[in-house]
Design a protein around this motif. Structure first.
Motif, PDB file in Angstrom:
ATOM      1  N   ARG A 115       0.812  -1.230  -0.273  1.00  0.00           N
ATOM      2  CA  ARG A 115       0.084   0.447  -0.108  1.00  0.00           C
ATOM      3  C   ARG A 115       1.006   1.452  -0.134  1.00  0.00           C
ATOM      4  O   ARG A 115       0.304   1.961  -0.883  1.00  0.00           O
ATOM      5  CB  ARG A 115      -0.846  -0.136   1.028  1.00  0.00           C
ATOM      6  CG  ARG A 115      -2.055  -0.745   1.022  1.00  0.00           C
ATOM      7  CD  ARG A 115      -2.923  -0.624   2.480  1.00  0.00           C
ATOM      8  NE  ARG A 115      -2.929  -0.398   3.634  1.00  0.00           N
ATOM      9  CZ  ARG A 115      -2.536  -2.457   4.377  1.00  0.00           C
ATOM     10  NH1 ARG A 115      -3.437  -2.750   3.229  1.00  0.00           N
ATOM     11  NH2 ARG A 115      -2.629  -2.400   5.420  1.00  0.00           N
TER      12      ARG A 115
ATOM     13  N   ASP B 118      -4.560   5.532   8.955  1.00  0.00           N
ATOM     14  CA  ASP B 118      -5.546   4.251   9.386  1.00  0.00           C
ATOM     15  C   ASP B 118      -6.010   4.314   7.862  1.00  0.00           C
ATOM     16  O   ASP B 118      -6.148   2.703   7.311  1.00  0.00           O
ATOM     17  CB  ASP B 118      -6.985   4.002   9.753  1.00  0.00           C
ATOM     18  CG  ASP B 118      -7.236   2.897  10.170  1.00  0.00           C
ATOM     19  OD1 ASP B 118      -6.770   2.633  10.342  1.00  0.00           O
ATOM     20  OD2 ASP B 118      -8.275   2.295   9.670  1.00  0.00           O
ATOM     21  N   ASP B 119      -6.150   4.606   6.643  1.00  0.00           N
ATOM     22  CA  ASP B 119      -5.767   4.287   5.311  1.00  0.00           C
ATOM     23  C   ASP B 119      -5.000   4.094   4.485  1.00  0.00           C
ATOM     24  O   ASP B 119      -5.216   3.123   4.385  1.00  0.00           O
ATOM     25  CB  ASP B 119      -6.301   6.263   4.406  1.00  0.00           C
ATOM     26  CG  ASP B 119      -5.473   7.246   4.522  1.00  0.00           C
ATOM     27  OD1 ASP B 119      -4.302   7.358   5.729  1.00  0.00           O
ATOM     28  OD2 ASP B 119      -5.017   7.847   3.887  1.00  0.00           O
TER      29      ASP B 119
ATOM     30  N   THR C 191      -2.263   1.958   7.281  1.00  0.00           N
ATOM     31  CA  THR C 191      -2.444   1.357   7.867  1.00  0.00           C
ATOM     32  C   THR C 191      -3.241   0.103   8.167  1.00  0.00           C
ATOM     33  O   THR C 191      -3.179  -1.326   7.857  1.00  0.00           O
ATOM     34  CB  THR C 191      -2.138   1.014   9.085  1.00  0.00           C
ATOM     35  OG1 THR C 191      -2.855   1.260   9.945  1.00  0.00           O
ATOM     36  CG2 THR C 191      -1.205   2.383   9.592  1.00  0.00           C
ATOM     37  N   GLN C 192      -4.441   0.251   7.505  1.00  0.00           N
ATOM     38  CA  GLN C 192      -5.950  -0.354   7.982  1.00  0.00           C
ATOM     39  C   GLN C 192      -5.599  -1.257   8.686  1.00  0.00           C
ATOM     40  O   GLN C 192      -6.640  -2.814   8.613  1.00  0.00           O
ATOM     41  CB  GLN C 192      -5.760  -1.360   6.468  1.00  0.00           C
ATOM     42  CG  GLN C 192      -6.392  -0.529   5.904  1.00  0.00           C
ATOM     43  CD  GLN C 192      -6.327  -1.135   4.215  1.00  0.00           C
ATOM     44  OE1 GLN C 192      -6.680  -2.236   3.575  1.00  0.00           O
ATOM     45  NE2 GLN C 192      -6.275  -0.125   2.432  1.00  0.00           N
ATOM     46  N   TYR C 193      -5.016  -0.956  10.087  1.00  0.00           N
ATOM     47  CA  TYR C 193      -4.901  -2.438  11.757  1.00  0.00           C
ATOM     48  C   TYR C 193      -6.447  -1.576  11.267  1.00  0.00           C
ATOM     49  O   TYR C 193      -6.788  -3.273  12.204  1.00  0.00           O
ATOM     50  CB  TYR C 193      -4.349  -0.739  12.653  1.00  0.00           C
ATOM     51  CG  TYR C 193      -3.000  -0.114  12.123  1.00  0.00           C
ATOM     52  CD1 TYR C 193      -1.865  -1.662  11.515  1.00  0.00           C
ATOM     53  CD2 TYR C 193      -2.195   0.157  13.070  1.00  0.00           C
ATOM     54  CE1 TYR C 193      -0.243  -1.085  10.953  1.00  0.00           C
ATOM     55  CE2 TYR C 193      -0.589   0.536  12.697  1.00  0.00           C
ATOM     56  CZ  TYR C 193       0.026  -0.384  11.820  1.00  0.00           C
ATOM     57  OH  TYR C 193       0.805  -0.257  11.729  1.00  0.00           O
ATOM     58  N   SER C 194      -7.394  -1.216  11.550  1.00  0.00           N
ATOM     59  CA  SER C 194      -8.746  -1.382  11.979  1.00  0.00           C
ATOM     60  C   SER C 194      -9.164  -2.299  11.661  1.00  0.00           C
ATOM     61  O   SER C 194     -10.035  -3.135  11.902  1.00  0.00           O
ATOM     62  CB  SER C 194     -10.060  -0.178  12.106  1.00  0.00           C
ATOM     63  OG  SER C 194      -9.928   0.582  10.448  1.00  0.00           O
ATOM     64  N   ALA C 195      -8.624  -2.842   9.985  1.00  0.00           N
ATOM     65  CA  ALA C 195      -9.341  -3.403   9.364  1.00  0.00           C
ATOM     66  C   ALA C 195      -9.334  -5.167   9.732  1.00  0.00           C
ATOM     67  O   ALA C 195     -10.421  -6.315  10.542  1.00  0.00           O
ATOM     68  CB  ALA C 195      -9.460  -4.084   7.529  1.00  0.00           C
ATOM     69  N   GLN C 196      -8.017  -5.626  10.997  1.00  0.00           N
ATOM     70  CA  GLN C 196      -7.768  -6.224  11.670  1.00  0.00           C
ATOM     71  C   GLN C 196      -7.901  -6.204  12.833  1.00  0.00           C
ATOM     72  O   GLN C 196      -8.574  -7.230  13.456  1.00  0.00           O
ATOM     73  CB  GLN C 196      -5.734  -6.709  11.529  1.00  0.00           C
ATOM     74  CG  GLN C 196      -5.100  -6.891  10.390  1.00  0.00           C
ATOM     75  CD  GLN C 196      -3.969  -6.702  10.043  1.00  0.00           C
ATOM     76  OE1 GLN C 196      -3.523  -5.760   9.773  1.00  0.00           O
ATOM     77  NE2 GLN C 196      -3.734  -7.990  10.072  1.00  0.00           N
TER      78      GLN C 196
ATOM     79  N   GLY D 102     -11.731   3.532   7.426  1.00  0.00           N
ATOM     80  CA  GLY D 102     -12.008   2.122   8.306  1.00  0.00           C
ATOM     81  C   GLY D 102     -12.987   1.229   9.002  1.00  0.00           C
ATOM     82  O   GLY D 102     -12.786   0.460   8.735  1.00  0.00           O
TER      83      GLY D 102
ATOM     84  N   GLN E 276     -15.711   0.052   7.588  1.00  0.00           N
ATOM     85  CA  GLN E 276     -16.142  -0.288   6.733  1.00  0.00           C
ATOM     86  C   GLN E 276     -15.667  -1.969   7.249  1.00  0.00           C
ATOM     87  O   GLN E 276     -16.465  -2.702   6.985  1.00  0.00           O
ATOM     88  CB  GLN E 276     -14.717  -0.640   5.489  1.00  0.00           C
ATOM     89  CG  GLN E 276     -15.009   0.453   4.458  1.00  0.00           C
ATOM     90  CD  GLN E 276     -13.803   0.787   3.765  1.00  0.00           C
ATOM     91  OE1 GLN E 276     -12.712   0.464   3.994  1.00  0.00           O
ATOM     92  NE2 GLN E 276     -13.999   1.170   2.608  1.00  0.00           N
TER      93      GLN E 276
END
Length: 431
Positions: free
Chosen positions: A115, A237-238, A240-245, A269, A272
């Motif tokens: 990313r 977070d856009d 890393t997308q940590y929130s998705a995990q 995130g 989503q």
């Protein structure tokens, strides 16, 4: 006011001062002039038989009018004033766009690295073994460098509360180091020795540590785990997308709760990932003059509250942190307006907790703030060395702030836990 003007004036009034005595008087005059805008002759008038002891007493009374008579002499911290123009913060608005991105070999093919290559095609990408020192020698240039790495050690730990302060049982997940905001009071500008943004690519390893860990609970019904100590939890977070995990992981562990602590409105995130009752999105909030003048590049209160409403509607609970509360003339009315705006727009039943803490900082951080933000207002208060070695408002001033704000919050949001953050137990136990 120019330091050489102060030194020249003191040399005329009190010739032959030693280095240490001059240092103390220069600092006092500088701080009084900065706060009050007074002329030198009004700050320290010429007197017959004026000496150092008399001059220092006059200046301390003017610099600390509330606390001069009640503070101990060793609580006045008067270090050498050392302003370096080259260290001033660059407050020109700009997007986060690192010039150099280092990626550790072990995570070079990680989704985060992929990313980063797509998001920042203009950057120079370099591979590293993780041992090479990266970053700028200057904190203000930290955003020029991004390091994507594999965290090996510092996964989970108790919140490093001030020594001797009343703890809240907070448990930290160390997801990143560095922030793109420029809050004048931020401890990272003194604490961070690697001037870059560090983002771990191995979040799954963090999560594997959760189930086997023993957590403190503090005043909460279950352990509270969170990020946001060494970075803003959502500002990147856009990327890393940590929130998705993180959100799906905690959705299956209702006996725990996770907090994303932020000033950001970067909530895509979270939306989503879908709502989760035991995941709390929390926002730091402050009075408008502090947000406007000392929290550079951050969203305004109205934008933060709008983002909070969106994540609450998605199924998350909310938290808020009145921290740091800054004491100045008229502060109570300004903070009351923040509480009222929150009450008007937020779903009260969704607010899990609210913390309150007054501005405090280390002695080293004071010097960083005044050299990076020469025109700051937050240091104009009467800060004294306190129980934990940090600079704080006096106990009386802090009690006054808490006696106003804590009951107001508890009355306005009776379903929420309201607690004090990093406070002297003798003060905290009163609430």
């Amino acid at each position: 006011m120019q330091l050489n003007a102060i030194e020249t004036y003191l040399g005329q009034l009190l010739p032959g001062l030693g280095v240490n005595k001059q240092r103390e008087l220069v600092r006092l005059i500088y701080e009084i002039a900065k706060r009050n805008g007074s002329e030198l002759s009004a700050i320290l008038p010429a007197e017959k038989n004026l000496n150092f002891e008399r001059a220092k007493k006059i200046l301390l009374q003017k610099r600390y009018p509330v606390n001069f008579k009640i503070a101990r002499k060793d609580q006045f911290y008067l270090p050498k004033l050392d302003l370096d123009p080259s260290q001033q913060a660059d407050l020109t608005p700009r997007p986060f766009s690192p010039k150099t991105i280092y990626i550790e070999t072990s995570v070079k093919n990680s989704p985060l690295a992929v990313r980063a290559r797509a998001m920042f095609p203009q950057a120079q990408f370099l591979e590293t073994d993780g041992k090479t020192q990266v970053g700028s020698p200057y904190f203000s240039n930290r955003l020029d460098t991004l390091l994507i790495h594999r965290e090996k050690y510092d996964f989970l730990k108790p919140c490093p509360c001030s020594c001797g302060s009343a703890g809240c049982g907070y448990n930290l997940v160390n997801l990143g180091f560095g922030c793109r905001f420029e809050c004048e009071y931020c401890f990272l500008q003194q604490y961070q020795n690697l001037h870059a943004v560090l983002l771990p690519a191995n979040v799954e390893e963090f999560l594997t540590k959760i189930d086997e860990a023993h957590f403190r609970t503090g005043p909460f019904d279950r352990p509270r785990i969170g990020s946001g100590e060494f970075t803003d939890s959502l500002v990147f977070d856009d990327l890393t997308q940590y929130s998705a995990q993180i959100v799906p992981f905690f959705r299956t562990r209702p006996h725990l709760q996770f907090e994303f602590k932020t000033k950001s409105t970067n909530i895509k995130g979270l939306l989503q990932a879908g709502g989760c009752e035991n995941v709390v999105a929390s926002w730091s909030v402050n009075a408008a003059p502090i947000t406007d003048l000392a929290e550079h590049f951050t969203p305004k209160l109205s934008a933060r509250l709008q983002a909070a409403c969106q994540v609450a509607q998605a199924g998350y609970r909310l938290g808020f942190h009145f921290d740091p509360v800054v004491i100045y003339e008229g502060y109570q009315a300004d903070y009351a307006r923040v509480v009222q705006e929150m009450a008007d727009v937020l779903p009260h039943e969704k607010i899990a907790w609210i913390s309150v803490g007054t501005l405090r900082f280390s002695r080293e951080l004071k010097k960083q703030i005044e050299t990076r933000f020469v025109h700051n207002k937050i240091l104009d208060g009467e800060f004294l060395l306190d129980f934990d070695g940090k600079m704080r408002y006096s106990a009386g001033q802090r009690l006054e702030a808490y006696r106003f704000l804590v009951p107001l919050l508890r009355k306005t949001f009776p379903q929420s836990i309201v607690y004090l953050c990093m406070e002297d137990p003798q003060v905290a136990n009163r609430f």
